[in-house]
Design an enzyme around this catalytic site. Structure first.
Site, PDB file in Angstrom:
ATOM      1  N   ASN A  48      39.696  45.471  34.433  1.00  0.00           N
ATOM      2  CA  ASN A  48      40.558  45.933  35.523  1.00  0.00           C
ATOM      3  C   ASN A  48      41.469  47.062  35.048  1.00  0.00           C
ATOM      4  O   ASN A  48      42.468  47.374  35.684  1.00  0.00           O
ATOM      5  CB  ASN A  48      41.427  44.783  36.044  1.00  0.00           C
ATOM      6  CG  ASN A  48      40.600  43.582  36.451  1.00  0.00           C
ATOM      7  OD1 ASN A  48      39.641  43.724  37.197  1.00  0.00           O
ATOM      8  ND2 ASN A  48      40.951  42.413  35.947  1.00  0.00           N
ATOM      9  N   HIS A 134      44.092  35.367  45.868  1.00  0.00           N
ATOM     10  CA  HIS A 134      43.950  34.968  44.462  1.00  0.00           C
ATOM     11  C   HIS A 134      44.469  33.550  44.218  1.00  0.00           C
ATOM     12  O   HIS A 134      45.402  33.092  44.882  1.00  0.00           O
ATOM     13  CB  HIS A 134      44.759  35.960  43.620  1.00  0.00           C
ATOM     14  CG  HIS A 134      44.519  35.886  42.147  1.00  0.00           C
ATOM     15  ND1 HIS A 134      45.365  35.213  41.303  1.00  0.00           N
ATOM     16  CD2 HIS A 134      43.551  36.427  41.377  1.00  0.00           C
ATOM     17  CE1 HIS A 134      44.926  35.352  40.062  1.00  0.00           C
ATOM     18  NE2 HIS A 134      43.833  36.087  40.080  1.00  0.00           N
ATOM     19  N   GLU A 186      46.421  40.004  50.025  1.00  0.00           N
ATOM     20  CA  GLU A 186      46.251  41.036  48.997  1.00  0.00           C
ATOM     21  C   GLU A 186      46.030  42.355  49.710  1.00  0.00           C
ATOM     22  O   GLU A 186      45.601  42.372  50.862  1.00  0.00           O
ATOM     23  CB  GLU A 186      45.022  40.700  48.126  1.00  0.00           C
ATOM     24  CG  GLU A 186      45.319  39.663  47.086  1.00  0.00           C
ATOM     25  CD  GLU A 186      44.075  39.097  46.402  1.00  0.00           C
ATOM     26  OE1 GLU A 186      43.144  39.849  46.112  1.00  0.00           O
ATOM     27  OE2 GLU A 186      44.068  37.882  46.162  1.00  0.00           O
ATOM     28  N   SER A 190      40.384  40.913  45.186  1.00  0.00           N
ATOM     29  CA  SER A 190      39.985  41.033  43.788  1.00  0.00           C
ATOM     30  C   SER A 190      38.489  40.862  43.552  1.00  0.00           C
ATOM     31  O   SER A 190      37.953  41.452  42.621  1.00  0.00           O
ATOM     32  CB  SER A 190      40.757  40.029  42.932  1.00  0.00           C
ATOM     33  OG  SER A 190      40.519  38.714  43.373  1.00  0.00           O
ATOM     34  N   ASP A 215      50.134  41.347  47.778  1.00  0.00           N
ATOM     35  CA  ASP A 215      49.779  41.410  46.362  1.00  0.00           C
ATOM     36  C   ASP A 215      48.927  42.661  46.138  1.00  0.00           C
ATOM     37  O   ASP A 215      47.780  42.727  46.581  1.00  0.00           O
ATOM     38  CB  ASP A 215      49.006  40.133  45.996  1.00  0.00           C
ATOM     39  CG  ASP A 215      48.560  40.106  44.535  1.00  0.00           C
ATOM     40  OD1 ASP A 215      48.743  41.117  43.833  1.00  0.00           O
ATOM     41  OD2 ASP A 215      48.023  39.062  44.117  1.00  0.00           O
ATOM     42  N   HIS A 218      45.278  45.047  42.758  1.00  0.00           N
ATOM     43  CA  HIS A 218      44.168  45.992  42.602  1.00  0.00           C
ATOM     44  C   HIS A 218      44.383  47.287  43.371  1.00  0.00           C
ATOM     45  O   HIS A 218      43.494  48.140  43.421  1.00  0.00           O
ATOM     46  CB  HIS A 218      42.850  45.328  43.024  1.00  0.00           C
ATOM     47  CG  HIS A 218      42.562  44.099  42.221  1.00  0.00           C
ATOM     48  ND1 HIS A 218      41.953  44.135  40.994  1.00  0.00           N
ATOM     49  CD2 HIS A 218      42.873  42.785  42.449  1.00  0.00           C
ATOM     50  CE1 HIS A 218      41.865  42.908  40.511  1.00  0.00           C
ATOM     51  NE2 HIS A 218      42.421  42.072  41.377  1.00  0.00           N
ATOM     52  N   LYS A 249      46.680  45.499  35.041  1.00  0.00           N
ATOM     53  CA  LYS A 249      45.419  46.108  35.491  1.00  0.00           C
ATOM     54  C   LYS A 249      45.546  47.627  35.365  1.00  0.00           C
ATOM     55  O   LYS A 249      45.602  48.118  34.242  1.00  0.00           O
ATOM     56  CB  LYS A 249      45.090  45.567  36.871  1.00  0.00           C
ATOM     57  CG  LYS A 249      44.673  44.098  36.711  1.00  0.00           C
ATOM     58  CD  LYS A 249      44.462  43.293  37.940  1.00  0.00           C
ATOM     59  CE  LYS A 249      44.030  41.885  37.512  1.00  0.00           C
ATOM     60  NZ  LYS A 249      44.392  40.858  38.493  1.00  0.00           N
TER      61      LYS A 249
HETATM   62  C1  LIG Z   1      44.938  39.441  38.271  1.00  0.00           C
HETATM   63  C2  LIG Z   1      45.563  39.046  39.563  1.00  0.00           C
HETATM   64  C3  LIG Z   1      46.794  38.397  39.601  1.00  0.00           C
HETATM   65  C4  LIG Z   1      47.451  37.858  38.374  1.00  0.00           C
HETATM   66  O1  LIG Z   1      48.035  38.846  37.620  1.00  0.00           O
HETATM   67  P1  LIG Z   1      48.182  38.581  36.042  1.00  0.00           P
HETATM   68  O2  LIG Z   1      49.159  39.605  35.626  1.00  0.00           O
HETATM   69  O3  LIG Z   1      46.822  38.785  35.480  1.00  0.00           O
HETATM   70  O4  LIG Z   1      48.666  37.186  35.888  1.00  0.00           O
HETATM   71  C5  LIG Z   1      47.371  38.179  40.819  1.00  0.00           C
HETATM   72  N1  LIG Z   1      46.768  38.549  41.964  1.00  0.00           N
HETATM   73  C6  LIG Z   1      45.557  39.149  41.964  1.00  0.00           C
HETATM   74  C7  LIG Z   1      44.946  39.535  43.241  1.00  0.00           C
HETATM   75  C8  LIG Z   1      44.923  39.406  40.765  1.00  0.00           C
HETATM   76  O5  LIG Z   1      43.719  39.958  40.770  1.00  0.00           O
END
Ligand SMILES: *Cc1c(COP(=O)(O)O)cnc(C)c1O
Length: 397
Positions: A48, A134, A186, A190, A215, A218, A249
């Protein structure tokens, strides 16, 4: 311990039988378009690290400087004596990037989700989630103890139905609301790489007086002006109460963040248990993340986003998807069956390409997939190699 281990071995056997067993693969190199796994160089289409910053000199130098100036560890929680300057610099950089009043850094995105959702809601409240959010958001919502409703993925009619239900569930006897409604989605999903209709979701939550948390794990670094995210691209950042994301990411480091009003951040400092009851992360991570935010906003960041789009268009073409359409840096090839997907990933590995087989419980049963992710560090030759390997593996046109 034999009976304990016997019990666990039985459970592991069941996972193996269902093709759901997972194991760690040791990587003996830095992140990049090439990684070294079990002594073998593989072309990496699994990370990522969308902008290719995880091993970027600017981030590494920032991390090294932070170690020199602030040491390896932080000694305590942020609330005790661990709130070292690099966290404050990171939070100022994040608030400036996302154009919010304030920001708060967490150890991980996972911790940001659990700390924030449990701080904001309790059992009188209703949390409404997109079906594909997620695991950290699902876990947070369960931990919060609020009434939980799930709407079909990106389905605005279903969201409207769930909001109407929540209106009733939070209405007191005198018609005054007794609970809050929190909608969480989101921006870029993801495992599917598609986008949420944020403008329409913002309109719906406003209609019902609900709060919205988005969120951007991505979306940040990848979409919008300077990579500020999908909310910026759609012009709705100012109407989202809680903007969440990860520093691990596209931003190339590790950690999570919440961006929003000063009141939100002050409240979280007082109530987010994953922040309060956990040692502050290492200063190197914060300093590298600040460098990542600055790089994302620079001309180099723009050039990296352009490269990412070009590489992604090539991969989409190889997978039989409309190439002109840039949804995100995630290109899923859904094969459905778990064994078939594991087989396809193994055939790609035989051809020196690493793509993960994503299975239940990360995605629903029967929707197993190869999750191809692109980065700005890939080359056209890498894409050509992937396209040929997909064809040989019998999974693409
Ligand atoms: C990776 C991810 C997270 C978690 O983030 P980390 O910093 O890896 O704990 C949260 N939400 C989504 C959609 C993700 O892909």
């Amino acid at each position: 311990m034999t009976s304990f281990d016997d019990e666990l071995n039985l459970r592991l056997t069941a996972l193996r039988e269902q093709n759901l067993f997972r194991e760690l693969r040791r990587v003996d190199s830095a992140q990049g378009a090439q990684i070294q796994i079990n002594g073998r160089p593989l072309l990496n289409f699994s990370s990522n690290d969308y902008l290719g910053l995880a091993n970027h000199p600017a981030l590494k130098e920032a991390a090294i400087r932070a170690v020199t100036d602030f040491g390896a560890g932080t000694g305590a929680s942020r609330l005790i004596c661990g709130s070292l300057a690099p966290f404050h610099e990171l939070e100022a950089a994040l608030a400036d990037y996302k154009k919010t009043e304030a920001a708060l850094a967490f150890a991980t995105g996972y911790a940001a989700a659990t700390g924030t959702i449990t701080a904001l809601t309790c059992k009188e409240d209703v949390i409404i989630l997109d079906k594909l959010v997620h695991a950290c958001i699902v876990d947070a919502a369960r931990l919060a103890g609020a009434k939980l409703r799930v709407f079909d993925h990106n389905d605005l009619n279903d969201l409207a139905d769930k909001l109407a239900w929540a209106d009733k569930a939070t209405a007191g006897e005198s018609g005054r609301r007794t609970g809050r409604i929190l909608v969480v989605t989101e921006s870029v999903f993801s495992m599917d790489g598609d986008r949420a209709p944020l403008r329409e979701i913002v309109a719906l939550k406003a209609l019902h007086g609900a709060w919205l948390m988005v969120d951007e794990a991505h979306g940040t670094g990848v979409l919008g002006h300077q990579g500020r995210g999908l909310a910026d691209e759609l012009g709705v950042s100012g109407q989202i109460e809680i903007q969440m994301g990860t520093l691990g990411k596209a931003l190339g480091s590790a950690g999570g963040y919440i961006c929003g009003s000063r009141a939100l951040i002050d409240y979280l400092i007082n109530r987010a248990r994953s922040l309060i009851f956990s040692t502050a992360p290492v200063p190197a991570a914060a300093a590298a993340a600040t460098a990542g935010v600055r790089l994302a906003q620079s001309a180099e960041g723009d050039a990296r986003r352009r490269a990412l789009r070009e590489i992604t268009a090539g991969v989409r073409l190889a997978c039989g998807l409309p190439a002109a359409e840039f949804m995100s840096a995630i290109v899923p090839v859904i094969l459905g069956d778990e064994a078939k997907t594991l087989g396809a990933a193994a055939r790609l590995r035989e051809q020196d390409i690493y793509v993960p087989a994503i299975r239940y419980p990360t995605v629903a049963r029967g929707t197993a997939r190869l999750r191809i992710t692109t980065t700005a560090n890939h080359t056209a030759a890498d894409v050509a190699q992937l396209a040929a390997a997909l064809k040989n593996a019998g999974v693409a046109i």
